[in-house]
Design a protein around this motif. Structure first.
Motif, PDB file in Angstrom:
ATOM      1  N   CYS A 122      -5.618  -3.771  -2.040  1.00 11.10           N
ATOM      2  CA  CYS A 122      -4.904  -4.015  -0.770  1.00 11.10           C
ATOM      3  C   CYS A 122      -5.878  -3.932   0.408  1.00 11.10           C
ATOM      4  CB  CYS A 122      -3.789  -2.997  -0.557  1.00 11.10           C
ATOM      5  SG  CYS A 122      -2.419  -3.126  -1.707  1.00 11.10           S
TER       6      CYS A 122
ATOM      7  N   ALA B 276       0.831  -1.210   0.000  1.00 11.79           N
ATOM      8  CA  ALA B 276       0.000   0.000   0.000  1.00 11.79           C
ATOM      9  C   ALA B 276       0.865   1.260   0.000  1.00 11.79           C
ATOM     10  CB  ALA B 276      -0.941  -0.009   1.203  1.00 11.79           C
TER      11      ALA B 276
ATOM     12  N   LEU C 147       4.445  -4.910  -9.336  1.00 15.65           N
ATOM     13  CA  LEU C 147       3.595  -3.735  -9.122  1.00 15.65           C
ATOM     14  C   LEU C 147       4.185  -2.531  -9.859  1.00 15.65           C
ATOM     15  CD1 LEU C 147       1.288  -2.204  -7.783  1.00 15.65           C
ATOM     16  CD2 LEU C 147       2.507  -2.318  -5.609  1.00 15.65           C
TER      17      LEU C 147
ATOM     18  N   ILE D 158      -3.478   6.837 -14.461  1.00 21.19           N
ATOM     19  CA  ILE D 158      -2.734   6.646 -13.207  1.00 21.19           C
ATOM     20  C   ILE D 158      -3.675   6.821 -12.008  1.00 21.19           C
ATOM     21  CG2 ILE D 158      -0.908   7.606 -11.735  1.00 21.19           C
ATOM     22  CD1 ILE D 158       0.298   6.068 -13.975  1.00 21.19           C
TER      23      ILE D 158
ATOM     24  N   SER E  33      -5.803   0.000  -7.125  1.00 17.99           N
ATOM     25  CA  SER E  33      -4.809  -0.915  -6.564  1.00 17.99           C
ATOM     26  C   SER E  33      -4.755  -0.814  -5.047  1.00 17.99           C
ATOM     27  CB  SER E  33      -3.432  -0.711  -7.206  1.00 17.99           C
ATOM     28  OG  SER E  33      -3.016   0.624  -7.088  1.00 17.99           O
ATOM     29  N   VAL E  34      -4.935   0.386  -4.513  1.00 12.35           N
ATOM     30  CA  VAL E  34      -4.917   0.487  -3.051  1.00 12.35           C
ATOM     31  C   VAL E  34      -6.201  -0.126  -2.473  1.00 12.35           C
ATOM     32  CG1 VAL E  34      -5.920   2.740  -2.437  1.00 12.35           C
ATOM     33  CG2 VAL E  34      -3.839   1.960  -1.289  1.00 12.35           C
TER      34      VAL E  34
ATOM     35  N   ASN F 143      -4.261   3.964  -9.361  1.00  9.25           N
ATOM     36  CA  ASN F 143      -3.897   4.201  -7.952  1.00  9.25           C
ATOM     37  C   ASN F 143      -5.063   3.871  -7.023  1.00  9.25           C
ATOM     38  OD1 ASN F 143      -1.309   5.112  -8.449  1.00  9.25           O
ATOM     39  ND2 ASN F 143      -1.864   7.278  -8.477  1.00  9.25           N
TER      40      ASN F 143
ATOM     41  N   LEU G 217       3.815   1.581  -1.419  1.00  9.26           N
ATOM     42  CA  LEU G 217       4.326   1.773  -2.775  1.00  9.26           C
ATOM     43  C   LEU G 217       3.258   2.461  -3.633  1.00  9.26           C
ATOM     44  CD1 LEU G 217       6.357   1.359  -5.047  1.00  9.26           C
ATOM     45  CD2 LEU G 217       5.779  -1.061  -5.095  1.00  9.26           C
ATOM     46  N   ILE G 218       2.020   2.029  -3.486  1.00 12.20           N
ATOM     47  CA  ILE G 218       0.933   2.662  -4.241  1.00 12.20           C
ATOM     48  C   ILE G 218       0.697   4.091  -3.748  1.00 12.20           C
ATOM     49  CG2 ILE G 218      -1.516   2.516  -4.860  1.00 12.20           C
ATOM     50  CD1 ILE G 218      -1.197  -0.592  -4.287  1.00 12.20           C
ATOM     51  N   GLU G 219       0.777   4.288  -2.432  1.00 12.72           N
ATOM     52  CA  GLU G 219       0.634   5.633  -1.869  1.00 12.72           C
ATOM     53  C   GLU G 219       1.667   6.597  -2.466  1.00 12.72           C
ATOM     54  OE1 GLU G 219      -1.260   7.413   0.577  1.00 12.72           O
ATOM     55  OE2 GLU G 219      -2.704   5.838   0.130  1.00 12.72           O
TER      56      GLU G 219
ATOM     57  N   TYR H 136       2.980  -0.160 -13.442  1.00 15.40           N
ATOM     58  CA  TYR H 136       3.036   1.288 -13.683  1.00 15.40           C
ATOM     59  C   TYR H 136       3.879   1.622 -14.913  1.00 15.40           C
ATOM     60  CZ  TYR H 136       0.726   2.618  -9.289  1.00 15.40           C
ATOM     61  OH  TYR H 136      -0.190   2.814  -8.286  1.00 15.40           O
TER      62      TYR H 136
ATOM     63  N   TYR I 136       2.876   6.517  -5.448  1.00 19.89           N
ATOM     64  CA  TYR I 136       2.348   6.916  -6.768  1.00 19.89           C
ATOM     65  C   TYR I 136       1.182   7.886  -6.623  1.00 19.89           C
ATOM     66  CZ  TYR I 136       5.157   3.583  -9.463  1.00 19.89           C
ATOM     67  OH  TYR I 136       6.194   2.921 -10.082  1.00 19.89           O
TER      68      TYR I 136
END
Lengths: 326, 326
Positions: B142, A110, B112, B131, B138-139, B135, A112-114, B116, A116
């Protein structure tokens, strides 16, 4: 704390606190809030600000990117700590120790996504460059961690491979932070590249210096146990250079020490390895190598199209790296 | 294989093969190549193509996004399999079983980021929307996985919470795939939203149907062991609805079965739970619930501004979901 970055620290910490306060209050985000609360020198995000402000004064758009870099860095710490089975981070329990491996894996994902999500706040115009830079860098950080793990079971790592590994594992993120500040601040493409290269050279120099200090540092001022790398048979610039330089019986002795645990007694092991390092001139060789990277970094700073006050900030940062006290 | 997606499959597999062939040949990427080689129905990437082509015929720019969605999906499988300690995936060893946990964590991270990287090939103009969508999605995936893990140790999960969990864990990625195709194909904002909602509704309906089939499915055609969820005390739409509907002694009996392992003998446990489900009308209730989601999905398709041939593809896809044979 690195003094030249101090002017940016207070506002950055405020912005980071605001970011943490806005995280959802669910289980997924508690480890994220926790790891970000542990402090640290915040070098990477402050480099975004140092570089960004060198070009465009006080630009608020720098903060999400700076936080993104810090969140990404902490993501890599959380996942690396699982892999290394590390119990402590900054003197506190690591995320997987405080929660469990699953929480650490998932919260890391999470984060890593945060990172982005934070980068996506950049202007439409600059987003493609920012994302490309971050994509390239973050996958290189993974490649560096993979190489570091691969090296543990290899006896034939070359100096070139080692430098490539530390470049990926630590140096490119410094370069990325600086270049990102440059992109957001409006630096020319040439300056962006110089900022990136400066960060990479300084980072490699710093890491080799760290290897040197682990063996030859002053126990009073070096933060970690001197000789720790030797005791854990860690592949460092010093071990690899020594194996390369050594011939005949010295080489066999070194291989025996590092690969077959020939000396069991810790103090004896450290002393003998340090003796060999000195005989082979590895102390001087590693010092020369880190100095040479620091010098390249220094030369790159002279090329930046920024005013003298800003340049002094970069020089002071580089100097601070070279007189490592903690 | 879902027939309505078949026309896109061959080209997609070719593009995916080309992507795999271009991955670096280092340790970090071997698990990535492996998990992508295991096949699967490729529903998510094919939905990118189905939606994209409904608006803009044969657009090659759809493929990187389709691969990104498949790489992301496989990232989530690799990390979930570590967390669930699953030995097999599609009949082959999972990544952490074939290599180790560390390789699975790190290769997952790289996947992951690879997702991107693939998305970053989108046009500058569309990149910010792509994006942002990715974003958010994907979060949420999780968050869904976190809720699923949280639910294991909770006895008070509500139906609303359960539906939110399956929405995040599986349905939003279907919505994301469809909307991404829509964005890249040039769908109106209204159509983009309808595509997304269609995917989410269909995904939730499918998951509730899956819960139903696990209890009441035909052992001949249902791919997994019928009664598996009951035996593992898994929280599903059925268990949660049953605990909600049951009163007095039936409720106590169910709680005893699920939370205190009151019935040890597997066949006896499954039979008794199924009996209770039928007494409470849980079979009908769960069927109605999934049908209602499928109906909402169906209604959304009618609103799309696409030609009849394309719409037939969507209807056929939805129908295929409802007559699950594997």
């Amino acid at each position: 704390m690195i003094e030249s970055l101090a002017p940016f620290r207070e506002t950055f910490e405020k912005e980071l606190d605001a970011y943490r306060a806005n995280l959802p209050k669910t289980n997924l985000y508690q480890p994220i809030d926790y790891i970000l609360s542990l402090g640290g020198k915040r070098i990477r995000p402050l480099l975004v600000l140092l570089a960004g402000k060198a070009y465009r004064g006080d630009d608020l758009s720098l903060y999400p990117a700076a936080i993104a870099i810090e969140v990404f860095h902490n993501f890599s710490l959380v996942h690396d700590d699982i892999m290394d089975e590390a119990p402590l981070r900054r003197g506190k329990p690591t995320v997987h120790a405080k929660w469990n491996d699953n929480a650490a894996i998932l919260s890391g994902d999470a984060m890593l996504i945060e990172a982005y999500k934070l980068l996506a706040k950049s202007s439409r115009e600059k987003l493609p460059e920012i994302i490309d830079l971050f994509n390239t860098t973050s996958v290189e950080v993974c490649e560096g961690q993979q190489s570091d793990m691969d090296f543990e079971t290899r006896e034939d790592v070359s100096l070139e491979e080692y430098i490539q590994m530390i470049k990926h594992k630590t140096a490119v993120l410094l370069g990325c932070a600086l270049k990102m500040g440059g992109i957001l601040g409006g630096a020319s493409e040439e300056d962006q590249q110089n900022l990136y290269d400066f960060g990479v050279k300084a980072g490699i120099g710093f890491q080799i210096q760290d290897d040197y200090l682990d063996a030859f540092g002053d126990p009073e001022t070096f933060g970690k146990q001197v000789g720790g790398d030797i005791l854990s048979n860690k592949k460092t610039f010093l071990t690899i250079a020594a194996l390369k330089e050594a011939n005949g019986s010295v080489r066999s002795e070194l291989e025996g020490i590092f690969f077959q645990e020939r000396i069991q007694e810790p103090q004896q092991k450290v002393s003998r390895v340090l003796e060999i390092y000195k005989e082979l001139g590895i102390d001087r060789l590693s010092r020369n190598e880190s100095d040479s990277y620091f010098q390249s970094a220094h030369d790159l700073l002279k090329k930046l199209d920024i005013d003298d006050a800003a340049r002094r900030g970069f020089f002071a940062f580089l100097e601070a790296l070279q007189v490592r006290k903690s």
